[in-house]
Write a protein that holds these residues in place. Structure first.
Motif, short mmCIF file in Angstrom:
data_model
loop_
_atom_site.label_atom_id
_atom_site.label_comp_id
_atom_site.label_asym_id
_atom_site.label_seq_id
_atom_site.Cartn_x
_atom_site.Cartn_y
_atom_site.Cartn_z
N PRO A 75 2.30 7.48 -10.98
CA PRO A 75 2.31 6.84 -12.31
C PRO A 75 3.33 7.53 -13.22
N PHE A 94 -5.97 7.98 -1.60
CA PHE A 94 -5.79 6.62 -2.10
C PHE A 94 -4.37 6.14 -1.84
N TYR A 95 -4.25 4.85 -1.58
CA TYR A 95 -2.96 4.18 -1.72
C TYR A 95 -2.84 3.73 -3.18
N LEU A 123 -1.05 0.37 -5.54
CA LEU A 123 -0.30 -0.90 -5.50
C LEU A 123 0.98 -0.72 -6.32
N LEU A 178 0.87 -1.18 0.00
CA LEU A 178 0.00 0.00 0.00
C LEU A 178 0.91 1.22 0.00
N ILE A 179 1.16 1.77 -1.20
CA ILE A 179 2.13 2.85 -1.32
C ILE A 179 1.47 4.08 -1.93
N LYS A 180 2.27 4.91 -2.55
CA LYS A 180 1.74 6.17 -3.08
C LYS A 180 1.70 6.08 -4.60
N SER A 181 0.67 6.68 -5.17
CA SER A 181 0.52 6.65 -6.63
C SER A 181 1.50 7.64 -7.26
N VAL A 193 -5.22 1.65 -7.79
CA VAL A 193 -5.30 2.43 -6.55
C VAL A 193 -6.27 1.80 -5.57
#
Lengths: 586, 586
Positions: free
Chosen positions: A172, A189-190, A192, A167-170, A179
């Motif tokens: 992209p 949101f976290y 993946l 569970l990390i940070k978006s 998410v």
């Protein structure tokens, strides 16, 4: 335990023993007064025998069993009169004295045999039955063995398996993130991880000089055949290393795995520069199980008034030994092949150098025997050879010649199943220009270091297309198995890289502050590699690139789990708790 | 490689060798004409020495280095005149001839020492620096060793490591699922697994009789101290087994891991029924490093006009040897302890059986010496003992006595750090009634099988509270390390279970069709267990229950990653692609 032995382990030495086996009814045969049942478990198949005269009730019970019933059978191990040499347990059978049905089975929707009659989606829906087929079972067992061998090697080399978060940070950059809405933080949101790239670099900053992990990664890409939204990576990183150290370490790993799992010694892995791979094989993942390199013909073939060639940016050919006698039909077939949209050539020219020394070509109108001889001499096309020539735009022609070369290799049986030809591709371009978006993208990812001699170009933001990366791919038999790079470990240089790919200072800070900061607190030089584990298994075990067969519960090509029926709707209560609304009607 | 040796491996045998080391500057000292630097890497610390007379420029360069600078140093290994016997490398130092700064460092926001001065959130924000501290580094290395020992054992027992999917279907039952919106299927969601429970059961149906996985699990629970939204499980399942087989197999695993990682031989694990654990220790995870069981006193203590006791559902005590001389203040302290809301007792009665044979109690008004003697005889409270007594509602009193017992164990130093006392708890109730929701919940999960003798009760949907489960927990020193059960493998029984927990036929079908169906195609009897890997490590390595210290990149108690600043907002474009709207204003 419900059993004393497994169905695969009994042999003539067990004759006379009383045993209890458990398993599934693979098939049963009634022969007059006898009933035979093949009982299957993970370890093999054992033959159970029931005798009508000895115990009528028991024999009738045996006859009532259907395919895939789960049973327990006790009896005496006997030497068979009719031995089956193909089966490890083929010299014995079990004279059953006691039989228990542990669970009956409905008739399976497809046959549990090596060649099943079930379609793809049906077999995915009943994946737990599909996995009973020997081939699928063995794929997963081999996958486990590959994982073990990987761990064994890396553990031995002092790598530490460290788990990184899911569970990390978006952030992209390239592919889309999956998410995960946070219930506790409405509107947030976290994400993946697409890979643990930044985490493994932070572990190097933390001082864990050798890290690895077999780790799930997630990419929300538009699906195509044999792409999975979740896949597994062998993810590795090392500190205080140069490119050569990484190549050596992981060449060692791949060799170890082949030795352990396939009892195969791989040759030394040659190293080929990206530029040479493109020039010689038309692609950056050449299949080296056969030769047939691309020969550039511009200098020798132009100027004979053949407009197709004269106008072409590039003319290239491959020389196919022993194929000079190809028939008209075979040559037409090949022409059709290169004209397919996936290959994309406009046409194909051939020159046949016949065993009698003469020449025949599809361009005899423009090239006389002397011209053809000159071309054949240039390309080394000896008597008996067939020269296949494509022309046009350079990149497209290379790519088409690469496809043609692979096709010829396959037709001539040169891509042998048990033959493995690994190689490293190095010196990739650091950046790729995208005409559509009018910007550069990182060819690997934005943490890749330029080659030391090209660092000034990146710092000065010039000649970006010319910058080579300290990046490398491992290719086996035309499939990319893994790739990595030496990383940037300096904040300023990382900022230059972000600038080169069009990330503003603010965006870079918003997305990547943590790693930019980390580089200011004593980040060591480091580099690493990641292997696509599903693909690695697929290549290693079957020498083919069809990863779904090596995943226990894969999704179909639309990203759907047919067995679970997922994704699916969630309850209004769940949506409310997540402060979300779906806009399905749009 | 940038180095020839690591900082931990050099000793007197290397004297005279020319070496290159890489690492971080731990500290430096200037002593007159000499400068000493402690260079640190993952493997240890080596002393670098620079001599002003020998090379002034180099020595000055050394003096300019700050803490946590990354450097490379080459020189000759020399025997130290002033040896440090506490350090493996303490007999040598490196007379440096060449020094290179690989990366400078800003001053870290907290000290990189065993006892850091950084607060929790600060250390989490700079976790890559926090991990440089020896204690944290060693925790992760030990965690890796635990994982290796687990795999070694299970591989040796023919278990197969099989990966199960992370993008699955939401079937919340108990805890909340994290969900993942599907871009391709607007309005639909995947869910992240709370555990691979149903998948491992399907693998048993598929015939893989022994499965394991070290696997991430996700639960969107309301957070409390030391709960992580993602955690790792050692997940295992076996087919054709009974409860006793599972207990034996995993007792073997835990012993193997303790042997390998801690060089400790664990004793045989006793088995205790849930009922007995509750009766004797007031909880289902007793710390057996010390005795002090609960003694029920209802029969012996009532009827003396002490209303508190006479009205109580339960009166129970614990007997503390050697504590009869506790002071008034100590006893008041204990009374305060039991009155805390977390413990919840209304008050505490004590009886001191003094070394001279006399008795003193806080209820002398109601109990004379003969009464007190009788109570002490009944409880085995010999001379010198202190009897602590609580009373009230049965469940609450047991729970308060359990807390008091643990507190006394701690105060008396009976919970010794290097002492490990594992046990199995068995025969849990299958179902728990929730007064608030007016329904039953599965105490473990709804796939747990009743004890064979209680199956009829579940089938007939009667006396649900009385049904015992074939379920078991492994407890070490008061911490639940793992738990599992024999599973239901029959569709009808599974349907009865769903009915018992209030799931309608339609809901059961909608959520769990795949596993209900699977049970009809030859599902074998099976059972398994799952260990909380983070907790297992925490218990094994430090004998404490503080899991965050054993996770590389943990979240804080609010579920936030302080380093990444996640969760965070995503872009409008991402929301649009996912067909989602957030309702933050509500």
């Amino acid at each position: 335990m419900f059993y004393t032995h497994t169905c695969g382990e009994l042999n003539i030495k067990n004759a006379g023993q009383k045993v209890t086996l458990c398993g599934w009814v693979q098939r049963s045969r009634d022969l007059g007064g006898m009933t035979f049942i093949d009982l299957r478990d993970r370890y093999g198949i054992a033959q159970l025998v029931f005798n009508m005269e000895a115990d009528k009730a028991l024999c009738e019970k045996a006859r009532s069993l259907g395919r895939e019933y789960v049973i327990s059978a006790s009896g005496i191990v006997m030497e068979r009169s009719n031995k089956n040499k193909n089966l490890p347990t083929g010299e014995i059978e079990i004279q059953v004295e006691k039989l228990e049905v542990l669970n009956p089975s409905k008739t399976p929707p497809f046959t549990i045999e090596d060649h099943s009659d079930g379609g793809d989606d049906l077999r995915l829906k009943y994946r737990y039955l599909d996995l009973r087929r020997t081939i699928n079972k063995n794929n997963l067992i081999m996958r486990h063995q590959v994982a073990r061998a990987v761990r064994e090697y890396l553990d031995g080399q002092k790598f530490i398996d460290i788990e990184t978060p899911f569970l990390i940070k978006s952030t992209p950059e390239g592919a889309r993130d999956f998410v995960v809405p946070s219930r506790m933080n409405p509107g947030q949101f976290y994400a993946l991880p697409q890979s643990p790239q930044t985490f493994k670099q932070l572990l190097m900053v933390a001082g864990f000089d050798r890290y690895y992990q077999l780790v799930r990664c997630f990419r929300d890409e538009d699906l195509r055949a044999d792409r999975q939204p979740e896949f597994t990576q062998i993810d590795c990183e090392m500190a205080f290393v140069e490119q050569e150290d990484v190549l050596q370490m992981f060449e060692g790993m791949v060799k170890h795995v082949f030795r352990k799992v396939k009892n195969t010694e791989l040759p030394v892995f040659p190293v080929m520069k990206y530029e040479d791979a493109m020039r010689l094989y038309g692609c950056d993942k050449p299949d080296l199980r056969f030769g047939m390199p691309i020969i550039e013909l511009n200098d020798i073939i132009k100027g004979k008034s053949f407009k197709v060639f004269d106008d072409a940016e590039m003319i290239g050919g491959i020389c196919v030994s022993g194929a000079s006698e190809y028939t008209r039909k075979q040559l037409d077939d090949l022409t059709d092949f290169v004209k397919r949209p996936q290959v994309g050539a406009a046409g194909m020219v051939y020159i046949r150098h016949l065993p009698d020394g003469s020449f025949k070509s599809s361009v005899d109108k423009f090239y006389n025997a002397a011209d053809l001889e000159k071309i054949c001499t240039h390309t080394g096309a000896a008597e008996g050879s067939l020269l296949l020539i494509l022309a046009g735009n350079k990149n497209k022609t290379r790519s088409a010649l690469s496809a043609l070369r692979l096709e010829m290799g396959a037709r001539l049986g040169l891509r042998k199943k048990e033959d493995y030809k690994p190689l490293w591709i190095t010196d990739f371009p650091l950046l790729e220009y995208n005409e559509e978006d009018k910007r550069y993208y990182a060819m690997h990812h934005p943490f890749t270091s330029p080659r030391p001699e090209d660092i000034p170009l990146l710092q000065e933001n010039r000649d970006l297309s010319k910058i080579k990366a300290s990046a490398y791919d491992l290719v086996i038999n035309g499939t990319e198995i893994g790739g990595g790079s030496i990383r940037i470990h300096n904040r300023r240089l990382q900022e230059s890289m972000f600038r080169a790919i069009g990330l503003s200072k603010e965006e870079a800070e918003q997305k990547f502050a943590f790693i930019l900061n980390a580089f200011e607190y004593g980040a060591p030089p480091h580099g690493g590699i990641a292997f696509g584990f599903d693909r690695f298994c697929s290549m290693m075990i079957a020498n083919e690139d069809y990863i779904r067969e090596f995943i226990a519960f894969p999704k179909n090509n639309a990203g759907r789990d047919m067995m679970l029926d997922a994704p699916s709707e969630i309850t209004a209560e769940q949506l409310r708790e997540l402060s979300l609304e779906t806009k399905r009607e749009k």
